[in-house]
Design an enzyme around this catalytic site. Sequence first.
Site, PDB file in Angstrom:
ATOM      1  N   ARG A 224       0.843  -1.206   0.000  1.00  0.00           N
ATOM      2  CA  ARG A 224       0.000   0.000   0.000  1.00  0.00           C
ATOM      3  C   ARG A 224       0.874   1.251   0.000  1.00  0.00           C
ATOM      4  NH1 ARG A 224      -4.030   0.100   3.538  1.00  0.00           N
ATOM      5  NH2 ARG A 224      -4.058  -2.172   3.640  1.00  0.00           N
ATOM      6  N   ALA A 245       6.341  -2.135  -4.803  1.00  0.00           N
ATOM      7  CA  ALA A 245       6.488  -1.448  -3.516  1.00  0.00           C
ATOM      8  C   ALA A 245       5.533  -0.255  -3.397  1.00  0.00           C
ATOM      9  CB  ALA A 245       7.933  -1.005  -3.335  1.00  0.00           C
ATOM     10  N   HIS A 246       5.589   0.391  -2.268  1.00  0.00           N
ATOM     11  CA  HIS A 246       4.655   1.479  -1.934  1.00  0.00           C
ATOM     12  C   HIS A 246       4.763   2.666  -2.886  1.00  0.00           C
ATOM     13  CE1 HIS A 246       8.022   3.644   0.027  1.00  0.00           C
ATOM     14  NE2 HIS A 246       8.403   2.429   0.376  1.00  0.00           N
ATOM     15  N   ASN A 247       3.583   3.176  -3.233  1.00  0.00           N
ATOM     16  CA  ASN A 247       3.454   4.385  -4.048  1.00  0.00           C
ATOM     17  C   ASN A 247       3.983   4.250  -5.473  1.00  0.00           C
ATOM     18  OD1 ASN A 247       3.846   5.555  -0.982  1.00  0.00           O
ATOM     19  ND2 ASN A 247       2.275   6.610  -2.161  1.00  0.00           N
ATOM     20  N   SER A 265       7.790   4.195  -5.282  1.00  0.00           N
ATOM     21  CA  SER A 265       7.546   5.459  -5.986  1.00  0.00           C
ATOM     22  C   SER A 265       8.023   5.480  -7.435  1.00  0.00           C
ATOM     23  CB  SER A 265       8.175   6.636  -5.227  1.00  0.00           C
ATOM     24  OG  SER A 265       7.660   6.691  -3.918  1.00  0.00           O
TER      25      SER A 265
END
Lengths: 345, 345, 345
Positions: A224, A245-247, A265
């Site tokens: 998330r 991975a996140h974002n 990201s």
Amino acid sequence: MAYQVQDVCNRFSDLIIDASCTDSWFSRIDSVEGVQSDSLVFISDADSLVNLDSSPAVIVTSAEIASLIEGDASSVLVVKNVRLAQAFIKQQYADYDTADSHWGVIHPSAVIHPSAKLHEGVRVGPNTVIGPDVEIGTNTHIRSNCVIEHSVIIGQNCVINNLVNIGYLCVLGDRVIVRPGAIIGNEGFGFAQDEQRHYHRTPHTGYVDIGDDVQIGSNCNIDRGTYGATTIARGVKIDALCHIAHNVSIDEDALFVAQSGIAGSCNIGKRVIASGQTGMLDHKTVVDDVILVHRCGVTEDVLEPGLWAGTPPRPFKEYVRNLGLGKKVNKLSRELAELKKRQAN
Amino acid sequence: MAYQVQDVCNRFSDLIIDASCTDSWFSRIDSVEGVQSDSLVFISDADSLVNLDSSPAVIVTSAEIASLIEGDASSVLVVKNVRLAQAFIKQQYADYDTADSHWGVIHPSAVIHPSAKLHEGVRVGPNTVIGPDVEIGTNTHIRSNCVIEHSVIIGQNCVINNLVNIGYLCVLGDRVIVRPGAIIGNEGFGFAQDEQRHYHRTPHTGYVDIGDDVQIGSNCNIDRGTYGATTIARGVKIDALCHIAHNVSIDEDALFVAQSGIAGSCNIGKRVIASGQTGMLDHKTVVDDVILVHRCGVTEDVLEPGLWAGTPPRPFKEYVRNLGLGKKVNKLSRELAELKKRQAN
Amino acid sequence: MAYQVQDVCNRFSDLIIDASCTDSWFSRIDSVEGVQSDSLVFISDADSLVNLDSSPAVIVTSAEIASLIEGDASSVLVVKNVRLAQAFIKQQYADYDTADSHWGVIHPSAVIHPSAKLHEGVRVGPNTVIGPDVEIGTNTHIRSNCVIEHSVIIGQNCVINNLVNIGYLCVLGDRVIVRPGAIIGNEGFGFAQDEQRHYHRTPHTGYVDIGDDVQIGSNCNIDRGTYGATTIARGVKIDALCHIAHNVSIDEDALFVAQSGIAGSCNIGKRVIASGQTGMLDHKTVVDDVILVHRCGVTEDVLEPGLWAGTPPRPFKEYVRNLGLGKKVNKLSRELAELKKRQAN
């Protein structure tokens, strides 16, 4: 169950250029190797035609191949795109059944919070756990031993296979397929170091936003967002054992082959293809229509479409040239030795 | 729920250098992009400050950034380390709830052996299976569809997320977080070959010893020792889809990023960082404070701290020089050709 | 429980060359480090013998090492192959118990379709789901929270560990071990692109055919065939987190170490060994007795047995030479500079 060729013509008229013997029947779809007299078979190259030992009920093929077919034992459907015809026709007539109808509509062993809202046609398999405030769209199937945490929203006609975990607040569009063992909405890997160099966890309180027609592979992990969303746009297909991975943001129709990993990201463009075991460092950008091959290591942005490979990523031609470096250096070495010898004389 | 800034100051006085408007209230923690008038927001660089569209209730930032803040619409908390403040403050006020309190304390569908000892405050989710002679410490949460095999010992304040398997005899310290789908205490990959070159399995009868404050990522696999322990020391953080083989020893505060794999009997020092998709051959040693990047392949021991990359691992500067080898060889080739030409004349 | 050395001699007479004190007893099997007075211990090198602090009840070792043993405190079993003796003897006397007999034979929480046929001695753990028309052979154990889909056939004496999913129609031989979290029979990654460049899923309706004595590692993914089988032949051992795509064929006694990935339709020969994180492109052939090391990237067929490494795969000696390319180029560069200088003078 048997189907008439005419039924295929009616359903997929936009795919079909020409058809013979549309009153024939087929009852199975097979590969060339497994063909039987009641099979429908897809043939996309001349070799496969040669390897066809017996006459199937129906051959679906291109105009070019159709012209090579001798005899009229089989019904022949001429299509623009054999692979696409295979996808649609196999989905219609020979797909596997995710309804698990032997378990009934909602299996009594499922644990479903009373506040969860299940729309019409939703099926829930044995031992699946569905938390509070979950909403599940029409005709979606949640199979066995899954865990859907609170406040998850799942669209229509989705299939959540066995042993899947979807974390709180995640949102899935329509026709999403999540393969077994996938973990969606896990907390990302983010820590802060103190003066003793110990790490302290930063809670990740965002969510995962998954568009329509996405597929998430088995035993994948999708983190998330730290805040906000990790975004998997419409039509993206992710193979088994990938890590997102996140974002991270993945744009429409991108493909990630098995065991690829994308750090936090990253921004991935439309129709990007990452072959198996691709890796990307965090905060990297890969623009639309990039194809990453040979376990490309994206340690730098990839800002031009086309074929890339290597670590750092290089245009494929340059990468291939570098593969031959050993031989080139040996040649230089020999030439230099000769030159020295001549100079010495 | 709303919290007063003074409460933050009281709890985290050692992190905070200065504070204004401590009677302000906040009710949420957001990123700069999602800020609202009742948000607390962390700002660690000047760019983020510029991107702040509206005034949040509280800004937590460094002294340097605080001096750039104009107006006094927000309460400002000046801290020594913004990232660390974010970890602690977010854990306190905006963490997700692992208690799953909607399922009650021990869900009736959980299968718990009567000989298992659950201390005060332990919660067990639906369909979780807990074997004989297990001991689970105070306030630990075992979520849904997990399997805890016999004789496992889990410390206090741990979170075992959904669909986790912890194998018999494994030991976990306090505050350990195991992410969904992780397998701890699987049998390692060890076989003996007979004269027909068939393989026979060697039973692995050791265990996994996990220290306090460890995190194991989702869908990871941690093998038990052949004899004795696979050891994950205090504070180690392991990301998703990593593989830790039998009898590996990882010392305190090491970080393994996603999809890294460590073969049997490796010794990993304190604070080692392995970036995503790192690989290590068996029986290798990596000393304290080594950082492995760019999918480093540890085929040899790494005996000096610092940044390493490549297969075999090389100091990062040397690795980077080798990345430019193609250009260097081309230059040599041109020079040599010129030299030959001149010599010929 | 205590066992007499004579019992070992009787059971494994073909492994044992010589034996002393066969009336001794042992009650545990340990490593050299953990040895106690009632231990049986395997010693395969002289160093281990030196590290033996106290006298175990039984030493199992080679003739060469046996000749170095002083005193007669221990019973000594001289064997042809210490590793093989360890595999067999440990399996017999110190293996872990997969019967989970504390849960009874068929746990009442298991959901088993009435049409499933469970032969004598089959055990089923809590919360496991077994679909219609499944057949499970004598003495096979299906542990907790598994999902066995319809029409699966599993042989005798298999162990299906916790949280495993076996997809419909898959076939497993005898003595197969599936480690926790493995997904067998997932749909492969195959799509057709339409004119808008959107992808459409091609249903994969084949199965996975797993031979006798196969082991599938934890959190692995094995895709079913598009049509026909993905084939894992007798004796193949696959470590954790591996990916085997649709229609791959792996021949007998091949070993795949953790995190290796094989794309669709590859043909892998007998006794191939792929070390950790090996990758293979689709439709590649690797012949018998190939050993792939250092994360080999099989982008081309490997048609000669022996040791291979690199991407594309190269004979190990050539691969190692190329690792030294940086130094070689530096040397060439210096020589060339000198030559130019001399020529200028």
